[in-house]
Design an enzyme around this catalytic site. Sequence first.
Site, short mmCIF file in Angstrom:
data_model
loop_
_atom_site.label_atom_id
_atom_site.label_comp_id
_atom_site.label_asym_id
_atom_site.label_seq_id
_atom_site.Cartn_x
_atom_site.Cartn_y
_atom_site.Cartn_z
N SER A 71 43.66 -14.75 147.55
CA SER A 71 44.60 -14.29 146.52
C SER A 71 45.04 -12.84 146.69
CB SER A 71 43.99 -14.48 145.13
OG SER A 71 42.91 -13.58 144.93
N LYS A 142 41.72 -8.05 141.65
CA LYS A 142 43.18 -8.06 141.53
C LYS A 142 43.70 -6.63 141.55
CE LYS A 142 43.13 -12.55 140.80
NZ LYS A 142 43.51 -13.47 141.89
#
Length: 257
Positions: A71, A142
Amino acid sequence: MDTEAQHTERDPSADPDQGPAQRSRSARFPALAGHLEGPWRKAGALLALCVVFLLLLSHFVVQPFLIPSGSMEPTLNVGDRVLVDKLAYRFGDAPRRGDVVVFDGRGSFVQETDQGNPLGRAVRSVGAALGLTEPAETDFVKRVIGTGGDHVVCCDRRGRIQVNGTAVDEPYLHPGDSPSQVPFDIVVPDGTLWVLGDHRSRSSDARDHLGDPGGGMVPVSRVIGRADLVGWPLGRWRSVAGSGAFAGVRDPGGGHG
């Protein structure tokens, strides 16, 4: 009869100063007893001290974090071990736009649930703390796109994310990815973060929780630390610095962030 010689030559295991159990163990396992009192005992003690030191270092200062998914590609690849600075936000500093952060997603990305068997959880935690196993399923990595008070919109006519009215060119995005296929227009509440993955087409991030309670906002209090360095594999050794893409973005109060 030479009684002095008899006393000198008698079996040490019969020493009256030793208890019956101790004499029995010494007699049956003399070699093992010798090893435990020699180099093996010292090596075991040294190993235990090293593990304790690493666990304390990982808990309070810097923790290796194994990247479990794609990701965050190309910034972070599957199998990378990143070093997470746990002191980055401990002394009055706060996450900034562009920082890559590791956080506990309970209450924002995943529901608060029972974590299962305490012993199994402890074993997994030790492995994750040393960077040997994948992190808990509730831990995520993230990039910070918006901080408290920011107005984040996707997308402008050129397909770029806007933060407080300023379009942001994102050089860290995975080649071929657009900033987002999901439109959004949100204001980040104070004390929270809006975070997205760099591989937007493969990242489950704040966009996936727009309709959930809290809207996918991550409380700053849940941030574990800032990812600063790829430490392993050696061929990937490099800094994970915050991006300058947000240099022109003004804070909600009018100043630059």
